[in-house]
Structure formats: C-alpha cells, structure tokens
Design an enzyme around this catalytic site. Structure first.
Site, PDB file in Angstrom:
ATOM      1  N   LYS A 169       4.760 -16.521 -17.970  1.00  0.00           N
ATOM      2  CA  LYS A 169       4.113 -16.685 -16.663  1.00  0.00           C
ATOM      3  C   LYS A 169       4.838 -15.873 -15.592  1.00  0.00           C
ATOM      4  O   LYS A 169       4.196 -15.246 -14.741  1.00  0.00           O
ATOM      5  CB  LYS A 169       4.066 -18.173 -16.288  1.00  0.00           C
ATOM      6  CG  LYS A 169       3.045 -18.947 -17.114  1.00  0.00           C
ATOM      7  CD  LYS A 169       3.224 -20.452 -17.009  1.00  0.00           C
ATOM      8  CE  LYS A 169       2.251 -21.165 -17.954  1.00  0.00           C
ATOM      9  NZ  LYS A 169       2.471 -22.621 -18.018  1.00  0.00           N
TER      10      LYS A 169
ATOM     11  N   GLN B  11       5.766 -27.516 -15.556  1.00  0.00           N
ATOM     12  CA  GLN B  11       5.541 -27.258 -16.983  1.00  0.00           C
ATOM     13  C   GLN B  11       5.626 -28.555 -17.784  1.00  0.00           C
ATOM     14  O   GLN B  11       6.607 -29.279 -17.692  1.00  0.00           O
ATOM     15  CB  GLN B  11       6.564 -26.238 -17.497  1.00  0.00           C
ATOM     16  CG  GLN B  11       6.370 -25.828 -18.936  1.00  0.00           C
ATOM     17  CD  GLN B  11       5.061 -25.079 -19.166  1.00  0.00           C
ATOM     18  OE1 GLN B  11       4.674 -24.214 -18.391  1.00  0.00           O
ATOM     19  NE2 GLN B  11       4.373 -25.419 -20.241  1.00  0.00           N
TER      20      GLN B  11
ATOM     21  N   ASP C  44      -2.756 -25.376 -11.935  1.00  0.00           N
ATOM     22  CA  ASP C  44      -2.961 -25.760 -13.333  1.00  0.00           C
ATOM     23  C   ASP C  44      -4.301 -26.477 -13.520  1.00  0.00           C
ATOM     24  O   ASP C  44      -4.778 -26.627 -14.640  1.00  0.00           O
ATOM     25  CB  ASP C  44      -1.826 -26.678 -13.814  1.00  0.00           C
ATOM     26  CG  ASP C  44      -0.866 -25.969 -14.758  1.00  0.00           C
ATOM     27  OD1 ASP C  44      -1.255 -24.929 -15.336  1.00  0.00           O
ATOM     28  OD2 ASP C  44       0.265 -26.452 -14.932  1.00  0.00           O
TER      29      ASP C  44
END
Length: 292
Positions: free
Chosen positions: A52, A96, A119
C-alpha cells in the site's frame, strides 16, 4: 479461456490516478494523503501495508505509517484514530486487520470517521453501499467489480454464486452484484459452510466468486462450461522450492478448472492487486471530497 490480468489493470489505474494527482497539484490543490495503522508483526499484514505504501508512491500520494506493538492498548489505538480523524491533512486512513484479540475490531472500525474510512468498513459506508448511495466501497469487492467491468464480463441476468459470507468480501460483493448497475443486475446466491447441495448450486452458476480462504476448494466438477471465475483466495501454503518457503494458493483448483472457463483470475496477480488499487481510488475520492 481469457485470463483476467489484475496486475495489468491495477497498473493502468495507478497511472490514471497519478495523472489526476499531477493535475490536482497544478491546480494548486493539496496532494492526497493516506495513513495506515499497523499493529504487531503479522507477516501478511506487513506485506499488504508495504504494498500500500508503494502504491501511494506510484499514485503520487503522501503516505504515513503508524506502527504499534502487539501489546498496544485499545485506548491508545482509539486515541490515535481520534487524532487522525481530526487531522485535516489526512484525507483517509486504514487500520490494518486483523488486530490482536484484546482489541475489538468493531469498536475500532466504528471509531473511524466514515468520511475518512477508505477501507469502506464503517457501518455508514456499508449501509450506503447496500442501498446504492455513493460511498467508499470495500476495496476487494470494488476491485472485483472493476475487473468485471474492464473485461466486459456479462453480468446482467447472469446467475452468480458467491462462496463466503464475510463482511469484507462475501456480503458486499453479493450486494454489488445484485444492484441495478453495470456490472451488476445478476441473480445472486450466497453459499457458505452450512449450504446444502453446494456442488449442484455452483454447477448452475454463470459467475462464481470464491472467497472462502480454502485452497483448491472449487474443483472442476463444480464448474459448468463457459463460467467466469473470480478467485479471491490467497492462502499461504508450504513450498520448499520457493525462497520464501511458501506460495499463494487460491480457492480454485486453477489447473483443472481454467480449461472450462470463459474468464478466470489467477492467484497471485488477479484480485490481489485490485484490492490495493481500490484503496487508492477511495483515497483520491476522499481528497477530492467527491462523496462526503
């Protein structure tokens, strides 16, 4: 059989985003800024976050990585989230997953400002997605829809079977596939561990989206001729011939299934790269304030 090359599509999209960012800078706007919180040293999470950060560079974004050890308290994590919510320079951020057991993932997700939830996990974004309102789509389902669109996989009126009912992939991709849109407009069946007659259901499917996390689960006798297969699985399996000692395997028995398909995604190089690029697209939307 056409192989769906997620890596190529992801590279194309990153170039498209980079051009747009360049234009934003020329127009005097600020550079998009994505932050990521990483807790502990899970191998898979380390790899994903590294990818990422690299994708941010390729897209011309600014990125910030905030690291904590496994023993970080939930309170400290929530305080950090609150500070990112308030930071006007940060357009979007992610935490995460998975998190250590002593931290409530749901509490963490709900603490993120939904306007920065790139997200697409916050209940506000999930709810808006389900009723077809503009929102940040969850990255993996968004990546799947992008692949179907760019390869012109016929979805209208198609029978689609989704294997798996997770909140991150199975449920949202099922919702997107049944919405009045292109791609979409499919008749969707969601199957899971309690489904009876799974093979028979799969054999009727024009499209199978496999997101179970069980290597090689979808076998040749479950797939009808001409079906399109989207393999979301990425399980590490031991492989002594690899330097790393493992390789990634999808949920589909690729070697035996591919010959029957109209379209199929490989693992790796299929859905995986699209997940990261979808996060980049959401960050760009956040920076432009296109949705909120």
């Amino acid at each position: 059989m056409q192989l769906i090359d997620g890596k190529k599509i992801a590279d194309d999209i990153k170039k498209e985003i980079a051009c747009e960012v360049e234009q934003m800078i020329k127009d005097g706007k600020k550079r998009p800024h994505l932050a990521a919180i990483l807790v502990g040293h899970d191998g898979g999470s380390e790899t994903y976050v590294a990818h990422k950060v690299k994708a941010c560079e390729q897209c011309g974004f600014k990125s910030t990585l905030i690291r904590f050890e496994d023993d970080v308290t939930e309170e400290t994590l929530l305080e950090t989230i609150a500070s990112l919510n308030a930071d006007t320079d940060i357009d979007g951020f992610i935490v995460q997953l998975p998190l250590p057991r002593h931290i409530s993932e749901q509490r963490v997700i709900e603490a993120i400002d939904y306007r920065k939830d790139v997200d697409g996990f916050h209940p506000v974004n999930v709810g808006r997605m389900n009723i077809g309102l503009p929102c940040y789509l969850s990255a993996t389902p968004a990546g799947i829809m992008e692949l179907l669109s760019r390869y012109n996989v016929p979805t209208r009126g198609a029978r689609c079977v989704v294997l798996g009912r997770s909140n991150i992939v199975g449920k949202p991709v099922a919702s997107l596939m049944m919405q009045k849109s292109q791609p979409g407009d499919a008749t969707v069946t969601v199957c899971h561990s309690a489904t009876v007659g799974l093979k028979e259901i799969c054999r009727e499917a024009d499209i199978i989206i496999a997101a179970l996390g069980q290597p090689g689960f979808v076998t040749e006798d479950m797939v009808k001729d001409g079906a399109a297969i989207i393999d979301v699985g990425t399980t590490r399996v031991p492989d002594a011939s690899r330097k790393s000692g493992f390789r990634l395997r999808g949920d589909v028995d690729f070697d035996n299934v591919a010959q029957k398909c109209s379209f199929i995604t490989p693992v790796p190089g299929g859905v995986g790269p699209m997940t990261i690029v979808s996060l980049m697209k959401n960050t760009l939307l956040a920076a432009r304030h296109d949705i909120y």
